[in-house]
Design a protein around this motif. Sequence first.
Motif, PDB file in Angstrom:
ATOM      1  N   LEU A 222       0.834  -1.204   0.000  1.00 25.66           N
ATOM      2  CA  LEU A 222       0.000   0.000   0.000  1.00 25.66           C
ATOM      3  C   LEU A 222       0.876   1.265   0.000  1.00 25.66           C
ATOM      4  CD1 LEU A 222      -2.869   1.075   0.030  1.00 25.66           C
ATOM      5  CD2 LEU A 222      -2.870   0.874   2.515  1.00 25.66           C
TER       6      LEU A 222
ATOM      7  N   ARG B  62       3.284   9.610   1.543  1.00 21.16           N
ATOM      8  CA  ARG B  62       1.951   9.348   2.089  1.00 21.16           C
ATOM      9  C   ARG B  62       2.031   8.047   2.895  1.00 21.16           C
ATOM     10  NH1 ARG B  62      -3.367   8.037  -1.508  1.00 21.16           N
ATOM     11  NH2 ARG B  62      -4.722   7.723   0.288  1.00 21.16           N
TER      12      ARG B  62
ATOM     13  N   PRO C 145       3.896   6.047  -5.776  1.00 20.07           N
ATOM     14  CA  PRO C 145       4.365   5.274  -6.933  1.00 20.07           C
ATOM     15  C   PRO C 145       5.600   5.861  -7.616  1.00 20.07           C
ATOM     16  CG  PRO C 145       2.374   6.486  -7.494  1.00 20.07           C
ATOM     17  CD  PRO C 145       2.581   6.659  -6.010  1.00 20.07           C
TER      18      PRO C 145
ATOM     19  N   GLN D  86       1.944   1.704  -3.423  1.00 20.25           N
ATOM     20  CA  GLN D  86       0.831   2.143  -4.270  1.00 20.25           C
ATOM     21  C   GLN D  86       0.550   3.632  -4.051  1.00 20.25           C
ATOM     22  OE1 GLN D  86      -2.672   2.870  -3.876  1.00 20.25           O
ATOM     23  NE2 GLN D  86      -2.980   2.720  -6.085  1.00 20.25           N
ATOM     24  N   ARG D  87       0.737   4.098  -2.821  1.00 18.78           N
ATOM     25  CA  ARG D  87       0.465   5.495  -2.503  1.00 18.78           C
ATOM     26  C   ARG D  87       1.627   6.427  -2.827  1.00 18.78           C
ATOM     27  NH1 ARG D  87      -2.854   4.840   3.291  1.00 18.78           N
ATOM     28  NH2 ARG D  87      -4.780   4.168   2.295  1.00 18.78           N
TER      29      ARG D  87
END
Lengths: 268, 268
Positions: free
Chosen positions: A55, A158, A61, A58-59
Amino acid sequence: MIDLDTLRHVDTTDARAARERYRAGAVEPTSGVAPGFTQANMIVLPRDWAFDFLLYAQRNPKACPVLDVSDPGSHATVLAKGADLRRDVPLYRIWRDGVLAEEVTDATAAWAEHPDLVSFLIGCSFTFETPMMEAGIDIRHITDKSNVPMYLTNRACRPAGRLHGNLVVSMRPIPASRVADAATISGRFPAVHGAPVHVGAPEELGIADLGKPEFGDAVRIEAGEVPVFWACGVTPQAAVMASKVPFAITHAPGHMFITDIPDSAYHA
Amino acid sequence: MIDLDTLRHVDTTDARAARERYRAGAVEPTSGVAPGFTQANMIVLPRDWAFDFLLYAQRNPKACPVLDVSDPGSHATVLAKGADLRRDVPLYRIWRDGVLAEEVTDATAAWAEHPDLVSFLIGCSFTFETPMMEAGIDIRHITDKSNVPMYLTNRACRPAGRLHGNLVVSMRPIPASRVADAATISGRFPAVHGAPVHVGAPEELGIADLGKPEFGDAVRIEAGEVPVFWACGVTPQAAVMASKVPFAITHAPGHMFITDIPDSAYHA
């Protein structure tokens, strides 16, 4: 996602030869090695931390473009035939409670401590260095045979679950007249950090002295050159430290995993 | 990754108005609604399944391009200010042990069954329909005011942990002379399925009868038109079924979550 099935006809001799040398114990920064083959950052975490990390990637990238994720307990990857992720990186770092515990050339012993490790391979900006050089842009750390300089910035990533940390950037000095070209060429490779995150003004990123990178080596900056900063795959190591992750194995900065995938496969 | 911070100056009135109507109980397919705002597929899973799903998405990025992942237990998203993921989708599906248990217009009650649900918002091909129409390409299901036809193919996705299943595709009939344009335009939006996965030859995908889609409505195909297939964000629902996932909430096919993000933000 790219995998070996799409690349049956590529001659991977140079990539395999480099992995075999590292498996046999050779240690060196990999920038410029097996040119044309994609190199990857690596972070290996227990299954319990895998969702938080995926995650986090993904946050964030630009810093953490995921190229492959191994199944828990596996040390294989679809990006390199016959590779052993425990042995084929030239230099590993073993992290305990967010602190660098040791550097080793073979991570087999550390790997055996956890039965369910998940390996993440993450894009590396070395991928777009070849097309930049082909366009006549000098890549200083290759010319000077050193490691790329990397800096811990003041920019928070993030967060995701228990993971947080600041962005790490790599820096290449680029002549002012070629900065736009460097941005355009690297921007064609979004899967491996893509375009720069920052051009000039290192103080805005909280970098007080370009001569003192947190990772890698300082490089010459000539008159008329501008420091250009790209998001860097060492960012996960900064998160391991900041978040005090109980156990992790990573590559040592600049000492990457060499895949069988041609750089051109990541051209958007 | 795109979030609202980058979009402070966008007028999101139309997107908010659509979500408010659905929150109040309106039910309709969302293709063509709030044009210019990105619509998203949704799948909501207990935390225990979240890593498997995020990895499934990462391994099958054309079908499952992740736009946002909520924190466990949250029903907010960075893609739409003030949205409530339990109520703002026009029609939900509740899945138990891989079987569709019910369709509801408000998922608040089902959501309350699990304290740690993780919501995944996934790109939708509706995003590139607006630029295709602007280029003069008829989008049949919009012209005919029906739902887009979606088919379960014979192509296995790359599995991840406990999740496996076949690819679902959406289909649009395109005049033979515009197929290349449709491929080029959609290819500019890799975060929302991108270019087609297949053009013509539906039998190669295991589709015996274009008149009988597994999801959505059949559409007119005129002489000289070719069926063009795009990877579809209903693919996760096929995985829920095939893998007998104990509990999941999804949107009903074609009934998407409307974000505050302009389609143009996903232009590569």
